[in-house]
Enzyme design. Structure first.
Site: not given
Ligand code: IVH
Length: 674
Positions: A40, A89, A123, A181, A297, A415, A418
């Site tokens: 460092d 998303s 994730k 991320e 995926k 309601c 109202c």
């Molecule tokens: S793929 C089109 N891979 O999850 C594919 N997302 O719920 C979109 N995220 O907005 C994202 N880890 O912020 C992908 N290994 C990962 C991920 C990931 C976290 C988040 C990301 C996205 C959200 C959707």
């Protein structure tokens, strides 16, 4: 410049280049590879030398210099940053059975499924960002925003230590947009909160909020002081790199200098993915950062392309969430809230309880059927679940804890605001107040209109809307634009300054875009993304109001429910009158074409070749211009994107030689839907 000064400048330039290269290398070894080769102290020495030289020759400081990680000048506000391809998303699943459905859907849509392989990725529970590199240099970084347009947070992202400012390798792509991320490690989050306790500052609820708060600082020096990290998980356009699948992409991204999560696993079957899910769930609490599930995926880009996406999420991926965090709590009462659509929602008032580090006082009961199905009573000890950001919900009563003093939950017939009779349509779970003049509904509509999802009027959050409504200053949405300074200033605790400030914000909101106005009106099923699609397709309010079902359905991403909701909304005389009254107040709605000055395709030059199936070439060119781009008639260095239709000819070959972005029609249509 004297010859001598010129000499020393050139020498400084050379030394700086050497220092920068060396520091980049060591930082990469330290932050990305976790394998430093110098101490460092030695690193600090090199770094100080760099700073001194740069202080002496400020004109030699480059944006990718390691010195820039400390954060530049504060900004007044973030600029917008359009995503050339939408940041989507993910659809969620919660159980293994749903994984089988996902696979089934994927297989049904694909022509050939012979060698389907998958990735199973942690994730990350952080913030999605896009990073853009031009000729190997990091030039722009942005938040996801609404998926189409985010905030430009380049200066802040530069301070994230393991984001490469310059790509490795001799031949970087001309343009590369990666996505990933940004997050804060658990221990760094704990340390940050410890410091904040000491300084009497409010605490962050969780690492994700802390990361978000840190990234959205206008002063990059504050961001620089927070030890944020990054993991890459994809690219906007796989065609930018020589990779056919995620299996090739991740190692490639690593070779370019990006940090890739080592827990990403390549799977030959979803059974393997399921095993990895169980493994990650076990590992979850030992990890240094928070994950809230696993993303699966389809690995092949050809398969991804074939599967495509809906307006919201890709069809080739799914997020398998971990079971949420749960705790016991006691229901002390039930409130019935009337929403902007008249839906009456029961909400349990709880004796305060901590779940996952957050104090919970209220939990959703959803509707009458759910209450009955779960057999809930007032006074019950119940299991409450808080899943990430979403509103906590009551799962079930712990019947063995009953004392006999519990009271039934009685759904009101009228309601609560109202008094008009509530109505529950046959076959629906929602009970509604159908009085269009119901003050509670009206109030919620105003709150929505002025709020974040609407025109986002600063200083007109829910509390102030309620306040102004109580004082009789606002009864309906158009009243926002008729507020008057004297009456505002006369409110308890207000005064001229606050009145002027609010009026200035209202004035700013008066000129808006069609998309924002549509989202603000709170039409059912019309959120931000759908509003953007509609605005781009129809350009103005009139054509949209007159559009029949068929025209609406022709918009990519608009389904039957949304089309019906739009028709119903615009057919209602109350809504038509609301829109007229709004326009009378001087609200000005920019047509989509106008917005396009700096639109999503700004700076791009499109050339079309071959035959397009869904539109004429003239229409396609017009669309490009509407979105701020330009259309070329022949190939040249100015062209940035080539769209190749059926029977594309020599231009396609030429474009490949020039290294242009080449899109097929489907890709173009998706891009132009922005
Ligand atoms: S793929 C089109 N891979 O999850 C594919 N997302 O719920 C979109 N995220 O907005 C994202 N880890 O912020 C992908 N290994 C990962 C991920 C990931 C976290 C988040 C990301 C996205 C959200 C959707």
């Amino acid at each position: 410049m004297t010859e001598k000064a010129d000499m020393s400048m050139r020498r400084a330039e050379q030394r700086l280049a050497a220092l920068q290269a060396e520091l980049h290398e060591h930082a990469h070894r330290y932050y990305v590879l976790d394998a430093p080769v110098i101490s460092d102290a030695e690193y600090d020495r090199l770094f100080r030398e760099l700073l001194e030289l740069e202080a002496q020759f400020p004109e030699l400081v480059t944006p990718d210099s390691p010195s820039q990680r400390v954060g530049g000048e504060p900004l007044a506000a973030f600029a917008e940053a359009a995503h050339a391809l939408p940041m989507l998303s993910l659809d969620n699943i919660f159980a293994a059975e749903e994984l089988a459905d996902f696979e089934e859907r994927v297989r049904r849509r694909l022509k050939s499924t012979a060698q389907l392989t998958w990735t199973a990725e942690p994730k990350m529970d952080g913030l999605a960002v896009e990073l853009i590199y031009e000729n190997g240099l990091f030039v722009e970084g942005s938040t996801r925003g609404n998926g189409l347009v985010g905030e430009n947070i380049t200066a802040n992202l530069r301070t994230v230590r393991n984001i490469p400012l310059r790509l490795h390798g001799a031949e970087p792509p001309e343009r590369l947009a990666v996505r990933g991320e940004v997050f804060l490690a658990k221990k760094d989050f704990a340390e940050l909160n410890r410091q904040r306790t000491e300084q009497g500052e409010p605490l962050f609820a969780n690492p994700r909020n802390a990361a978000a708060g840190s990234l959205r600082q206008l002063d990059p020096k504050i961001t620089a002081a927070r030890p944020l990290s990054f993991f890459v998980y994809g690219v906007a356009d796989p065609a930018a790199l020589p990779c056919a699948s995620l299996t090739e992409l991740f190692p490639h991204l690593r070779s370019l200098g990006f940090p890739v999560n080592p827990l990403i696993k390549f799977c030959r079957s979803l059974a393997e993915a399921e095993e990895h899910y169980n493994h990650l769930q076990q590992l979850r609490h030992e990890l240094d950062y928070e994950i809230d599930g696993m993303v699966i995926k389809a690995a092949s880009f050809a398969a991804q392309e074939e599967l495509g996406s809906t307006a919201r999420a890709p069809r080739w991926a799914v997020a398998w969430k971990f079971p949420a965090e749960e705790a016991e709590a006691v229901i002390s009462g039930v409130e019935f809230q009337v929403g902007r659509t008249g839906a009456v929602t029961p909400v349990a008032a709880l004796e305060p309880v901590r779940i996952g580090g957050v104090v919970v006082r209220r939990a959703a009961l959803h509707n009458q059927d759910e209450i009955r199905r779960k057999g809930l009573m007032i006074g019950d000890t119940v299991l409450v679940r808080r899943a990430g950001d979403v509103i906590p919900e009551v799962l079930r009563p712990l019947a063995e804890r009953r004392t006999g003093k519990e009271q039934p939950i009685v759904f009101p017939k009228e309601c609560p605001t109202c008094d008009s009779a509530l109505h529950r349509p046959e076959g629906e779970a929602v009970t509604r107040c159908r009085n269009p003049r119901c003050p509670a509904q009206r109030l919620q509509r105003i709150i929505w209109f002025a709020g974040k999802s609407g025109l986002d009027i600063e200083g007109l959050g829910p509390k102030n809307v309620e306040r102004l409504a109580e004082a009789g200053l606002i009864e309906d949405i158009p009243d926002i634009f008729r507020l008057n300074k004297e009456r505002l200033a006369a409110l308890d605790g207000w005064g001229e300054k606050s009145a002027e400030k609010l009026l200035a914000a209202v004035e700013r909101a008066k000129s808006t875009t069609l998309a924002k106005l549509l989202a603000a009106l709170g039409i059912r099923h019309v959120g931000e993304t759908t509003a953007e699609l509609l605005a781009a397709r129809f350009g103005g309010l009139q054509p949209l109001m007159q559009a029949g079902e068929e025209l609406l359905l022709a918009v990519d991403g608009i389904g039957g429910q949304t089309a019906a909701a739009l028709r119903e909304y615009f057919a209602d005389p109350n809504n038509r009158s609301l829109i007229n009254r709004l326009l009378e107040t001087g609200l000005s709605v920019q047509a989509a074409e106008k917005k396009a000055d700096g639109g999503p395709l700004a700076g791009m030059v499109f050339l079309f070749t071959g035959t397009l199936a869904s539109m004429s070439r003239a229409e396609a060119e017009e669309r490009v211009r509407q979105l701020g781009g330009a259309a070329a008639s022949s190939i040249s260095k100015k062209v940035t994107h080539l769209v190749a239709g059926e029977k594309a000819g020599s231009k396609l070959k030429k474009a490949a030689e020039l290294n242009l972005v080449i899109l097929d029609e489907q890709q173009f249509v998706r891009l132009a839907a922005a």
